[in-house]
Motif scaffolding. Structure first.
Motif, PDB file in Angstrom:
ATOM      1  N   LEU A  42       0.854  -1.185   0.000  1.00  0.00           N
ATOM      2  CA  LEU A  42       0.000   0.000   0.000  1.00  0.00           C
ATOM      3  C   LEU A  42       0.895   1.241   0.000  1.00  0.00           C
ATOM      4  CD1 LEU A  42      -2.935   1.136   0.354  1.00  0.00           C
ATOM      5  CD2 LEU A  42      -2.501   1.056   2.818  1.00  0.00           C
ATOM      6  N   SER A  43       0.731   2.135  -0.973  1.00  0.00           N
ATOM      7  CA  SER A  43       1.551   3.343  -1.081  1.00  0.00           C
ATOM      8  C   SER A  43       0.656   4.578  -1.033  1.00  0.00           C
ATOM      9  CB  SER A  43       2.344   3.342  -2.389  1.00  0.00           C
ATOM     10  OG  SER A  43       3.171   2.192  -2.491  1.00  0.00           O
ATOM     11  N   PHE A  44       1.026   5.560  -0.221  1.00  0.00           N
ATOM     12  CA  PHE A  44       0.269   6.805  -0.139  1.00  0.00           C
ATOM     13  C   PHE A  44       1.143   7.884   0.479  1.00  0.00           C
ATOM     14  CE2 PHE A  44      -0.650   4.357   3.695  1.00  0.00           C
ATOM     15  CZ  PHE A  44      -0.399   5.281   4.697  1.00  0.00           C
ATOM     16  N   SER A  45       0.663   9.105   0.450  1.00  0.00           N
ATOM     17  CA  SER A  45       1.388  10.234   1.039  1.00  0.00           C
ATOM     18  C   SER A  45       0.493  10.962   2.031  1.00  0.00           C
ATOM     19  CB  SER A  45       1.867  11.204  -0.041  1.00  0.00           C
ATOM     20  OG  SER A  45       0.779  11.726  -0.771  1.00  0.00           O
ATOM     21  N   VAL A  46       1.136  11.628   2.981  1.00  0.00           N
ATOM     22  CA  VAL A  46       0.432  12.389   4.020  1.00  0.00           C
ATOM     23  C   VAL A  46       1.022  13.796   4.071  1.00  0.00           C
ATOM     24  CG1 VAL A  46      -0.048  12.593   6.490  1.00  0.00           C
ATOM     25  CG2 VAL A  46      -0.104  10.335   5.390  1.00  0.00           C
ATOM     26  N   ASN A  47       0.169  14.805   4.085  1.00  0.00           N
ATOM     27  CA  ASN A  47       0.595  16.202   4.181  1.00  0.00           C
ATOM     28  C   ASN A  47       0.242  16.758   5.555  1.00  0.00           C
ATOM     29  OD1 ASN A  47       1.423  16.233   1.450  1.00  0.00           O
ATOM     30  ND2 ASN A  47      -0.655  16.696   0.790  1.00  0.00           N
ATOM     31  N   GLU A  48       1.197  17.464   6.143  1.00  0.00           N
ATOM     32  CA  GLU A  48       0.956  18.134   7.421  1.00  0.00           C
ATOM     33  C   GLU A  48       1.426  19.582   7.302  1.00  0.00           C
ATOM     34  OE1 GLU A  48      -0.457  17.300  10.273  1.00  0.00           O
ATOM     35  OE2 GLU A  48      -0.967  15.253   9.673  1.00  0.00           O
ATOM     36  N   GLU A  49       0.559  20.521   7.666  1.00  0.00           N
ATOM     37  CA  GLU A  49       0.927  21.938   7.615  1.00  0.00           C
ATOM     38  C   GLU A  49       1.122  22.483   9.027  1.00  0.00           C
ATOM     39  OE1 GLU A  49      -0.528  26.055   5.474  1.00  0.00           O
ATOM     40  OE2 GLU A  49      -2.036  24.795   6.421  1.00  0.00           O
ATOM     41  N   VAL A  50       2.172  23.277   9.182  1.00  0.00           N
ATOM     42  CA  VAL A  50       2.462  23.933  10.457  1.00  0.00           C
ATOM     43  C   VAL A  50       2.481  25.440  10.201  1.00  0.00           C
ATOM     44  CG1 VAL A  50       4.094  24.193  12.344  1.00  0.00           C
ATOM     45  CG2 VAL A  50       3.841  21.981  11.221  1.00  0.00           C
ATOM     46  N   ARG A  51       1.810  26.189  11.057  1.00  0.00           N
ATOM     47  CA  ARG A  51       1.775  27.644  10.922  1.00  0.00           C
ATOM     48  C   ARG A  51       2.350  28.289  12.173  1.00  0.00           C
ATOM     49  NH1 ARG A  51      -0.844  29.227   6.601  1.00  0.00           N
ATOM     50  NH2 ARG A  51      -0.927  31.378   7.357  1.00  0.00           N
ATOM     51  N   ALA A  52       3.125  29.361  11.973  1.00  0.00           N
ATOM     52  CA  ALA A  52       3.751  30.054  13.096  1.00  0.00           C
ATOM     53  C   ALA A  52       4.033  31.500  12.700  1.00  0.00           C
ATOM     54  CB  ALA A  52       5.051  29.350  13.502  1.00  0.00           C
ATOM     55  N   ARG A  53       4.265  32.334  13.694  1.00  0.00           N
ATOM     56  CA  ARG A  53       4.614  33.726  13.441  1.00  0.00           C
ATOM     57  C   ARG A  53       6.009  33.777  12.838  1.00  0.00           C
ATOM     58  NH1 ARG A  53       2.874  38.712  15.160  1.00  0.00           N
ATOM     59  NH2 ARG A  53       4.451  40.374  15.307  1.00  0.00           N
ATOM     60  N   PRO A  54       6.234  34.511  11.755  1.00  0.00           N
ATOM     61  CA  PRO A  54       7.562  34.560  11.116  1.00  0.00           C
ATOM     62  C   PRO A  54       8.579  35.252  12.009  1.00  0.00           C
ATOM     63  CG  PRO A  54       6.105  36.211  10.156  1.00  0.00           C
ATOM     64  CD  PRO A  54       5.255  35.361  11.056  1.00  0.00           C
ATOM     65  N   ASP A  55       9.847  34.896  11.818  1.00  0.00           N
ATOM     66  CA  ASP A  55      10.909  35.538  12.594  1.00  0.00           C
ATOM     67  C   ASP A  55      11.899  36.305  11.722  1.00  0.00           C
ATOM     68  OD1 ASP A  55      12.306  33.475  11.406  1.00  0.00           O
ATOM     69  OD2 ASP A  55      12.686  32.376  13.253  1.00  0.00           O
ATOM     70  N   PRO A 233       2.626  40.941  10.184  1.00  0.00           N
ATOM     71  CA  PRO A 233       3.300  39.719   9.733  1.00  0.00           C
ATOM     72  C   PRO A 233       2.399  38.494   9.679  1.00  0.00           C
ATOM     73  CG  PRO A 233       3.905  40.209  11.990  1.00  0.00           C
ATOM     74  CD  PRO A 233       3.112  41.380  11.504  1.00  0.00           C
ATOM     75  N   GLY A 234       1.338  38.472  10.519  1.00  0.00           N
ATOM     76  CA  GLY A 234       0.465  37.299  10.523  1.00  0.00           C
ATOM     77  C   GLY A 234       1.232  36.019  10.816  1.00  0.00           C
ATOM     78  N   GLN A 235       0.947  34.961  10.067  1.00  0.00           N
ATOM     79  CA  GLN A 235       1.629  33.680  10.221  1.00  0.00           C
ATOM     80  C   GLN A 235       2.066  33.156   8.859  1.00  0.00           C
ATOM     81  OE1 GLN A 235      -1.150  31.111  12.352  1.00  0.00           O
ATOM     82  NE2 GLN A 235      -0.091  31.552  14.266  1.00  0.00           N
ATOM     83  N   VAL A 236       3.125  32.374   8.876  1.00  0.00           N
ATOM     84  CA  VAL A 236       3.564  31.687   7.663  1.00  0.00           C
ATOM     85  C   VAL A 236       3.350  30.189   7.860  1.00  0.00           C
ATOM     86  CG1 VAL A 236       5.251  33.434   7.003  1.00  0.00           C
ATOM     87  CG2 VAL A 236       5.946  31.565   8.512  1.00  0.00           C
ATOM     88  N   GLY A 237       3.101  29.497   6.777  1.00  0.00           N
ATOM     89  CA  GLY A 237       2.849  28.060   6.849  1.00  0.00           C
ATOM     90  C   GLY A 237       3.868  27.268   6.052  1.00  0.00           C
ATOM     91  N   ASN A 238       4.292  26.153   6.604  1.00  0.00           N
ATOM     92  CA  ASN A 238       5.146  25.199   5.907  1.00  0.00           C
ATOM     93  C   ASN A 238       4.420  23.860   5.848  1.00  0.00           C
ATOM     94  OD1 ASN A 238       7.318  26.859   5.346  1.00  0.00           O
ATOM     95  ND2 ASN A 238       8.322  26.447   7.294  1.00  0.00           N
ATOM     96  N   THR A 239       4.441  23.237   4.693  1.00  0.00           N
ATOM     97  CA  THR A 239       3.753  21.966   4.500  1.00  0.00           C
ATOM     98  C   THR A 239       4.764  20.848   4.276  1.00  0.00           C
ATOM     99  OG1 THR A 239       1.836  23.069   3.533  1.00  0.00           O
ATOM    100  CG2 THR A 239       2.046  20.704   3.140  1.00  0.00           C
ATOM    101  N   LEU A 240       4.669  19.824   5.102  1.00  0.00           N
ATOM    102  CA  LEU A 240       5.532  18.648   5.002  1.00  0.00           C
ATOM    103  C   LEU A 240       4.783  17.535   4.275  1.00  0.00           C
ATOM    104  CD1 LEU A 240       8.118  17.012   6.046  1.00  0.00           C
ATOM    105  CD2 LEU A 240       6.641  16.315   7.935  1.00  0.00           C
ATOM    106  N   THR A 241       5.466  16.874   3.356  1.00  0.00           N
ATOM    107  CA  THR A 241       4.879  15.745   2.640  1.00  0.00           C
ATOM    108  C   THR A 241       5.746  14.504   2.860  1.00  0.00           C
ATOM    109  OG1 THR A 241       3.940  17.167   0.925  1.00  0.00           O
ATOM    110  CG2 THR A 241       4.155  14.830   0.407  1.00  0.00           C
ATOM    111  N   LEU A 242       5.139  13.458   3.433  1.00  0.00           N
ATOM    112  CA  LEU A 242       5.823  12.187   3.641  1.00  0.00           C
ATOM    113  C   LEU A 242       5.123  11.108   2.822  1.00  0.00           C
ATOM    114  CD1 LEU A 242       6.509  12.079   7.506  1.00  0.00           C
ATOM    115  CD2 LEU A 242       8.027  12.832   5.682  1.00  0.00           C
ATOM    116  N   SER A 243       5.911  10.281   2.163  1.00  0.00           N
ATOM    117  CA  SER A 243       5.356   9.159   1.402  1.00  0.00           C
ATOM    118  C   SER A 243       5.627   7.861   2.165  1.00  0.00           C
ATOM    119  CB  SER A 243       5.987   9.087   0.007  1.00  0.00           C
ATOM    120  OG  SER A 243       7.394   8.974   0.084  1.00  0.00           O
TER     121      SER A 243
END
Length: 250
Positions: A42-55, A233-243
């Motif tokens: 079984l093969s698939f990917s999962v995305n997770e987004e993290v948001r934080a105040r920029p520095d 500044p709000g927040q910036v988001g980074n998205t991680l993708t793992l397969s």
């Protein structure tokens, strides 16, 4: 077609038929099963987004000048850029955080009010020179923008907000992605009539950061009309993708 090729194709068809069909989906979090002798993969990917105040933030600033000759246009622009860069350093931007992003020299013509057969009127040469400055003083971005315009900046871009170490904010996201993958694999195994799923491989496909915003200002700005520019500044988001790959087991 050779006998060896026919034999190999027949073996592949038999193997695929022996494994139950689980699911096949399109790209973007896709799920695909592949038959093996030990069990379906079984093969698939999962995305997770993290948001934080920029520095940190980066802004672009430049000067546009026009003169009758190319040499004069370059000389005038260089003097104006020296003033702009000096103002950025005086505002606390380190020299290593200031980088030239583009220099352009081009002739300028007036195409208006032409009669038939008349060439465009030559106006002179225009030079545009821009730099990008990065700072950790998020709370003073508005002041910095105003300072650069007061120093002669005519082209202002940004700000672009980001994290100095975007990978550090993804540590927790990896754990969340793995837990989500375990639950997803277990669900597929149950639905397909298998006892469970064994992890075969994990691959990190990278992460994506925020996209640059629209320009803060463009073209000539009247210094007398400038006030402190409001910047949030709000927040910036980074998205991680793992397969992931899991083997379904009986």
């Amino acid at each position: 077609m050779t006998k060896q090729m026919l034999t190999a194709m027949a073996a592949g068809w038999m193997l695929a038929a022996a494994a139950p069909a689980i699911a096949q989906q399109g790209a973007g979090g896709s799920t695909v099963t592949t038959a093996t002798a030990q069990g379906p993969i079984l093969s698939f990917s999962v995305n997770e987004e993290v948001r934080a105040r920029p520095d940190q933030a980066t802004i672009g600033a430049g000067v546009q000048t026009t003169a009758p000759t190319a040499v004069e246009a370059m000389r005038t622009n260089a003097a104006a850029m020296d003033k702009l860069i000096a103002a950025a350093k005086k505002a606390g931007i380190k020299a290593e955080d200031i980088q030239t992003s583009g220099i352009n020299l081009s002739p300028q013509y007036d195409y208006s009010n032409r009669t038939d057969g008349q060439p465009p009127r030559f106006l002179g040469y225009q030079v545009t020179n821009s730099v990008r400055a990065t700072t950790a003083r998020i709370d003073r971005i508005g002041e910095l923008l105003d300072t650069l315009v007061a120093a002669g900046g005519t082209n202002i871009d940004g700000p672009w907000f980001a994290m100095k170490d975007p990978d550090a904010m993804l540590v927790g996201a990896r754990g969340a992605a793995i837990k989500a993958a375990e639950a997803k694999a277990a669900d597929y195994a149950r639905l397909a009539g298998y006892r469970g799923a064994e992890l075969v491989s994990i691959g990190e496909g990278g992460f994506s950061g925020p996209q640059p915003p629209m320009p803060y200002a463009r073209g000539m700005v009247a210094q007398a009309e400038m006030a402190k520019a409001p910047v949030e500044p709000g927040q910036v988001g980074n998205t991680l993708t793992l397969s992931f790959q899991y083997r379904l087991v009986r």
